[in-house]
Design a protein around this motif. Structure first.
Motif, short mmCIF file in Angstrom:
data_model
loop_
_atom_site.label_atom_id
_atom_site.label_comp_id
_atom_site.label_asym_id
_atom_site.label_seq_id
_atom_site.Cartn_x
_atom_site.Cartn_y
_atom_site.Cartn_z
N SER A 280 6.53 25.77 -21.24
CA SER A 280 7.53 26.84 -21.38
C SER A 280 6.98 28.23 -21.11
CB SER A 280 8.18 26.82 -22.78
OG SER A 280 8.79 25.59 -23.01
N LYS A 281 5.70 28.35 -20.77
CA LYS A 281 5.12 29.67 -20.51
C LYS A 281 4.59 29.83 -19.10
CE LYS A 281 4.32 30.83 -25.20
NZ LYS A 281 3.63 31.63 -26.15
N GLY A 282 4.26 28.73 -18.45
CA GLY A 282 3.77 28.83 -17.08
C GLY A 282 2.38 28.28 -16.88
N THR A 283 1.93 28.43 -15.64
CA THR A 283 0.65 27.88 -15.22
C THR A 283 -0.14 28.93 -14.46
OG1 THR A 283 1.61 25.66 -15.06
CG2 THR A 283 -0.43 26.04 -13.82
N THR A 284 -1.46 28.92 -14.68
CA THR A 284 -2.36 29.78 -13.92
C THR A 284 -3.40 28.89 -13.26
OG1 THR A 284 -2.09 31.67 -15.40
CG2 THR A 284 -4.10 31.61 -14.06
N ILE A 285 -3.57 29.09 -11.97
CA ILE A 285 -4.61 28.37 -11.23
C ILE A 285 -5.59 29.40 -10.69
CG2 ILE A 285 -5.12 26.92 -9.22
CD1 ILE A 285 -2.56 25.44 -9.76
N GLU A 286 -6.87 29.17 -11.00
CA GLU A 286 -7.91 30.08 -10.54
C GLU A 286 -8.76 29.39 -9.48
OE1 GLU A 286 -8.72 32.84 -14.47
OE2 GLU A 286 -10.20 31.33 -13.93
N LEU A 287 -8.91 30.11 -8.37
CA LEU A 287 -9.78 29.66 -7.29
C LEU A 287 -10.99 30.56 -7.26
CD1 LEU A 287 -7.09 29.33 -4.48
CD2 LEU A 287 -7.91 27.52 -6.01
N ASP B 85 2.31 31.63 -12.54
CA ASP B 85 3.77 31.51 -12.43
C ASP B 85 4.41 31.56 -13.81
OD1 ASP B 85 4.17 28.81 -13.59
OD2 ASP B 85 3.23 28.07 -11.76
N THR B 86 5.71 31.76 -13.82
CA THR B 86 6.49 31.76 -15.07
C THR B 86 7.28 30.46 -15.19
OG1 THR B 86 8.33 32.92 -13.99
CG2 THR B 86 6.68 34.28 -15.13
N GLY B 87 6.66 29.39 -14.74
CA GLY B 87 7.32 28.08 -14.71
C GLY B 87 7.34 27.38 -16.05
N VAL B 88 7.70 26.11 -16.00
CA VAL B 88 7.86 25.30 -17.21
C VAL B 88 6.53 24.84 -17.78
CG1 VAL B 88 10.17 24.51 -16.56
CG2 VAL B 88 8.16 23.16 -15.88
N GLY B 89 5.45 25.01 -17.06
CA GLY B 89 4.14 24.61 -17.54
C GLY B 89 3.91 23.11 -17.40
N ILE B 90 2.70 22.71 -17.68
CA ILE B 90 2.30 21.31 -17.56
C ILE B 90 1.99 20.80 -18.97
CG2 ILE B 90 0.63 19.70 -16.55
CD1 ILE B 90 0.05 21.94 -14.43
N ASN C 175 3.96 24.00 -5.57
CA ASN C 175 4.12 23.55 -6.96
C ASN C 175 4.72 24.64 -7.84
OD1 ASN C 175 3.15 20.98 -6.52
ND2 ASN C 175 1.07 21.47 -7.13
N ALA C 176 4.23 25.86 -7.69
CA ALA C 176 4.74 26.96 -8.51
C ALA C 176 6.24 27.16 -8.29
CB ALA C 176 3.97 28.24 -8.20
N ILE C 177 6.67 27.08 -7.04
CA ILE C 177 8.10 27.23 -6.74
C ILE C 177 8.89 26.06 -7.32
CG2 ILE C 177 9.80 27.29 -4.87
CD1 ILE C 177 7.60 28.83 -3.23
N LYS C 178 8.38 24.84 -7.18
CA LYS C 178 9.06 23.65 -7.70
C LYS C 178 9.30 23.73 -9.20
CE LYS C 178 6.98 20.22 -4.73
NZ LYS C 178 6.10 19.05 -4.71
N PHE C 179 8.32 24.28 -9.93
CA PHE C 179 8.38 24.23 -11.38
C PHE C 179 8.66 25.58 -12.06
CE2 PHE C 179 5.93 20.50 -10.07
CZ PHE C 179 6.73 19.53 -10.63
N THR C 180 9.08 26.55 -11.27
CA THR C 180 9.50 27.84 -11.82
C THR C 180 11.02 27.91 -11.74
OG1 THR C 180 7.43 28.94 -11.20
CG2 THR C 180 9.35 30.35 -11.55
N PRO C 181 11.67 28.18 -12.87
CA PRO C 181 13.14 28.27 -12.87
C PRO C 181 13.62 29.46 -12.03
CG PRO C 181 12.28 28.25 -15.13
CD PRO C 181 11.10 28.37 -14.20
N SER C 182 14.88 29.43 -11.67
CA SER C 182 15.50 30.53 -10.94
C SER C 182 15.23 31.85 -11.65
CB SER C 182 17.01 30.32 -10.83
OG SER C 182 17.28 29.20 -10.03
N ASN C 183 15.05 32.89 -10.86
CA ASN C 183 14.78 34.25 -11.33
C ASN C 183 13.39 34.40 -11.94
OD1 ASN C 183 17.41 35.16 -10.54
ND2 ASN C 183 18.18 34.10 -12.36
#
Length: 180
Positions: free
Chosen positions: A169-176, A114-119, A86-94
């Motif tokens: 626009s800031k990303g997602t954090t998942i804690e296990l 991740d530095t992705g698009v967030g949810i 999921n992180a790879i799918k929703f994180t833009p290039s670079n």
């Protein structure tokens, strides 16, 4: 050849997700606990997602840790794989994905950021429900909309938890949180 292998692995992952989903629904999940170094197991999963990350020039970093935990290795790999996918799918290039491991008094905390698009806030309650919160990745990657549900349920079965924080626009954090 790398593309064929990558697509084959994607189909295999979808089939594995479907099988574990059915096991969860039927209360037939079998847990085999082993004592392992959590960093080693996470590095193993990262290696299987390198091709996908390299395609988008996404860096994946992992903090050093000598923490030992008792988990079901196969299911732990599936959890980390679902989150990384999921992180790879929703994180833009670079972009980047960072994984940290911290040992607390009664649990081990694995944090994937991740530095992705967030949810979006309206989608956040749905992403851990089966077949509800799915959306195509930034480059049209398919979603089966069951990976986070599976991950959350497997964590619960292994006496742990999965929590999601996200900002558009800031990303997602998942804690296990994994019981010691």
């Amino acid at each position: 050849m790398k593309e064929i292998i990558s697509q084959s692995n994607e189909v295999l992952k979808m089939l594995e997700d479907l099988l574990i989903y059915l096991e969860i629904q039927g209360n037939r999940v079998r847990i085999t606990l082993s004592s392992v170094f959590v960093e080693y197991e996470i590095r193993s999963v990262i290696n299987s997602y390198k091709v996908q990350a390299e395609k988008k020039n996404i860096s994946i970093s992992l903090s050093d840790s000598s923490t030992n935990i008792t988990i079901d290795i196969v299911h732990f790999h599936q959890i980390i794989g679902n989150i990384l996918s999921n992180a790879i799918k929703f994180t833009p290039s670079n972009g980047s994905i960072h994984i940290s491991i911290n040992e607390e008094d009664t649990y081990v905390l694995v944090r994937l950021t991740d530095t992705g698009v967030g949810i979006p806030k309206d989608l956040l309650p749905l992403v851990a429900l089966p077949f509800k919160g799915g959306r195509a990745g930034l480059e049209g990657e398919r979603s089966f909309a069951v990976g986070l549900y599976i991950s959350k349920m497997l964590m619960k079965i292994m006496k742990g938890s999965l929590d999601i924080e996200s900002q558009v626009s800031k990303g997602t954090t998942i804690e296990l949180k994994l019981a010691k």
